[in-house]
Design a protein around this motif. Structure first.
Motif, PDB file in Angstrom:
ATOM      1  N   LEU A 100      -2.255  -3.255  -1.253  1.00 46.68           N
ATOM      2  CA  LEU A 100      -2.159  -3.658   0.399  1.00 46.68           C
ATOM      3  C   LEU A 100      -3.291  -2.460   0.574  1.00 46.68           C
ATOM      4  N   PHE A 101      -4.159  -2.473   2.081  1.00 45.95           N
ATOM      5  CA  PHE A 101      -5.073  -1.940   1.797  1.00 45.95           C
ATOM      6  C   PHE A 101      -4.713  -0.515   3.368  1.00 45.95           C
ATOM      7  N   GLY A 102      -5.135   0.347   2.774  1.00 42.57           N
ATOM      8  CA  GLY A 102      -4.582   1.813   4.697  1.00 42.57           C
ATOM      9  C   GLY A 102      -5.735   2.465   4.046  1.00 42.57           C
ATOM     10  N   PHE A 103      -5.387   3.286   5.474  1.00 41.50           N
ATOM     11  CA  PHE A 103      -6.253   4.260   5.827  1.00 41.50           C
ATOM     12  C   PHE A 103      -5.751   5.663   5.841  1.00 41.50           C
TER      13      PHE A 103
ATOM     14  N   TYR B  69      -3.884   0.206  -2.297  1.00 44.44           N
ATOM     15  CA  TYR B  69      -2.722   0.764  -2.883  1.00 44.44           C
ATOM     16  C   TYR B  69      -1.798   0.099  -3.191  1.00 44.44           C
ATOM     17  N   THR B  70      -0.952   0.299  -4.206  1.00 43.89           N
ATOM     18  CA  THR B  70      -0.249  -0.047  -4.796  1.00 43.89           C
ATOM     19  C   THR B  70       1.389   0.575  -4.507  1.00 43.89           C
TER      20      THR B  70
ATOM     21  N   LYS C 197       4.265  -3.969   4.905  1.00 42.05           N
ATOM     22  CA  LYS C 197       3.115  -4.110   5.737  1.00 42.05           C
ATOM     23  C   LYS C 197       2.710  -3.163   6.688  1.00 42.05           C
ATOM     24  N   LYS C 198       4.397  -3.177   7.622  1.00 42.15           N
ATOM     25  CA  LYS C 198       3.152  -3.103   9.164  1.00 42.15           C
ATOM     26  C   LYS C 198       3.614  -1.372   9.107  1.00 42.15           C
ATOM     27  N   GLU C 199       4.027  -0.542   8.271  1.00 47.82           N
ATOM     28  CA  GLU C 199       4.279   0.589   7.668  1.00 47.82           C
ATOM     29  C   GLU C 199       2.370   1.174   7.142  1.00 47.82           C
ATOM     30  N   MET C 200       2.529   0.267   6.983  1.00 46.96           N
ATOM     31  CA  MET C 200       1.049   0.650   5.922  1.00 46.96           C
ATOM     32  C   MET C 200      -0.463   0.417   6.840  1.00 46.96           C
ATOM     33  N   SER C 201      -0.025   0.469   8.325  1.00 46.09           N
ATOM     34  CA  SER C 201      -1.106  -0.260   9.238  1.00 46.09           C
ATOM     35  C   SER C 201      -1.108   0.936   9.556  1.00 46.09           C
ATOM     36  N   ILE C 202      -0.006   1.977   9.879  1.00 44.04           N
ATOM     37  CA  ILE C 202       0.228   3.210  11.044  1.00 44.04           C
ATOM     38  C   ILE C 202      -0.198   4.261   9.424  1.00 44.04           C
ATOM     39  N   ARG C 203      -1.441   4.903  10.180  1.00 40.16           N
ATOM     40  CA  ARG C 203      -2.122   6.088   9.349  1.00 40.16           C
ATOM     41  C   ARG C 203      -1.539   7.205   9.232  1.00 40.16           C
ATOM     42  N   SER C 204      -1.191   7.675   8.125  1.00 44.97           N
ATOM     43  CA  SER C 204      -0.704   8.778   8.114  1.00 44.97           C
ATOM     44  C   SER C 204      -1.970  10.206   7.144  1.00 44.97           C
ATOM     45  N   LYS C 205      -1.911  10.753   6.870  1.00 44.10           N
ATOM     46  CA  LYS C 205      -2.447  11.751   6.469  1.00 44.10           C
ATOM     47  C   LYS C 205      -1.688  11.862   5.138  1.00 44.10           C
ATOM     48  N   LEU C 206      -1.058  11.866   4.922  1.00 42.65           N
ATOM     49  CA  LEU C 206       0.149  12.439   3.594  1.00 42.65           C
ATOM     50  C   LEU C 206       0.928  10.791   2.847  1.00 42.65           C
TER      51      LEU C 206
ATOM     52  N   SER D 248      20.541   3.113  -2.017  1.00 48.87           N
ATOM     53  CA  SER D 248      19.656   4.180  -2.175  1.00 48.87           C
ATOM     54  C   SER D 248      18.564   3.266  -2.014  1.00 48.87           C
ATOM     55  N   THR D 249      17.393   3.770  -1.959  1.00 45.94           N
ATOM     56  CA  THR D 249      16.027   3.883  -2.279  1.00 45.94           C
ATOM     57  C   THR D 249      15.580   3.976  -2.296  1.00 45.94           C
ATOM     58  N   LYS D 250      14.246   3.499  -3.655  1.00 48.66           N
ATOM     59  CA  LYS D 250      13.481   3.849  -4.350  1.00 48.66           C
ATOM     60  C   LYS D 250      12.372   3.707  -4.275  1.00 48.66           C
ATOM     61  N   ILE D 251      11.324   4.731  -3.310  1.00 49.44           N
ATOM     62  CA  ILE D 251       9.767   4.214  -3.263  1.00 49.44           C
ATOM     63  C   ILE D 251       8.816   4.695  -4.245  1.00 49.44           C
ATOM     64  N   LYS D 252       7.819   4.183  -4.920  1.00 53.78           N
ATOM     65  CA  LYS D 252       6.294   4.393  -5.345  1.00 53.78           C
ATOM     66  C   LYS D 252       5.859   3.729  -4.464  1.00 53.78           C
ATOM     67  N   ILE D 253       4.290   4.934  -4.094  1.00 51.54           N
ATOM     68  CA  ILE D 253       3.477   4.412  -3.568  1.00 51.54           C
ATOM     69  C   ILE D 253       1.686   5.164  -4.764  1.00 51.54           C
ATOM     70  N   CYS D 254       0.665   4.403  -4.628  1.00 45.99           N
ATOM     71  CA  CYS D 254      -0.200   4.318  -5.844  1.00 45.99           C
ATOM     72  C   CYS D 254      -0.851   4.172  -4.684  1.00 45.99           C
ATOM     73  N   LYS D 255      -2.110   5.394  -4.230  1.00 43.13           N
ATOM     74  CA  LYS D 255      -3.500   5.561  -3.844  1.00 43.13           C
ATOM     75  C   LYS D 255      -4.144   4.935  -4.702  1.00 43.13           C
ATOM     76  N   GLU D 256      -5.005   3.600  -4.868  1.00 42.97           N
ATOM     77  CA  GLU D 256      -5.700   3.571  -5.930  1.00 42.97           C
ATOM     78  C   GLU D 256      -7.290   4.336  -5.766  1.00 42.97           C
ATOM     79  N   ASN D 257      -7.877   4.684  -6.910  1.00 43.86           N
ATOM     80  CA  ASN D 257      -9.229   5.598  -6.661  1.00 43.86           C
ATOM     81  C   ASN D 257      -9.047   6.743  -5.326  1.00 43.86           C
ATOM     82  N   PRO D 258      -8.451   7.466  -5.574  1.00 45.10           N
ATOM     83  CA  PRO D 258      -8.529   9.029  -4.404  1.00 45.10           C
ATOM     84  C   PRO D 258      -9.585   9.418  -4.632  1.00 45.10           C
ATOM     85  N   PRO D 259     -10.049  10.138  -3.429  1.00 42.29           N
ATOM     86  CA  PRO D 259     -11.438  10.749  -3.676  1.00 42.29           C
ATOM     87  C   PRO D 259     -11.632  11.946  -4.799  1.00 42.29           C
ATOM     88  N   LEU D 260     -10.882  11.554  -6.184  1.00 44.66           N
ATOM     89  CA  LEU D 260     -11.206  12.881  -6.931  1.00 44.66           C
ATOM     90  C   LEU D 260     -12.816  12.850  -7.654  1.00 44.66           C
TER      91      LEU D 260
END
Length: 117
Positions: free
Chosen positions: A11-14, A28-29, A61-70, A92-104
């Protein structure tokens, strides 16, 4: 017991702390792992006896559309919404979020967080 896995949801996010991240966004993956009792669903062949993975996708998808700093905050919101959706079923729930191409400055491919509850 059993698990529902959603792997490599793209998905794409800000999200991000830097001002430009809120303007240009990033890819994001997301990987999601939900542990629950799948015995009834495996016997009955009834969708109401499990968690619908389409519903999980819609929540992410819905939560990805709501901006977060972290992305940690984003992960926590997603997990909370999933638990609210099927609070009696999910163990239980496990989530892994990866920001592709971070500003580094192209020093890393991605930055990931993992949250387990």
């Amino acid at each position: 017991m059993g698990k529902i896995l959603i792997e490599n949801l793209r998905l794409f996010g800000f999200h991000g702390c830097m001002p430009e991240e809120s303007l240009i966004g990033s890819h994001y993956t997301i990987n999601l792992e939900i542990e629950l009792d799948l015995n009834k669903a495996s016997i009955s062949d009834d969708l109401s006896q499990t968690v619908n993975y389409v519903d999980l996708y819609r929540i992410v998808k819905k939560e990805m559309s709501i901006r977060s700093k972290l992305i940690e905050h984003l992960a926590k919101r997603i997990v909370k919404k999933i638990k609210e959706h099927k609070k009696d079923s999910i163990k239980s729930t496990k989530i892994k979020i990866c920001k592709e191409n971070p500003p580094l400055k192209n020093m890393v491919d991605r930055v990931c967080i993992i949250l387990e509850e």
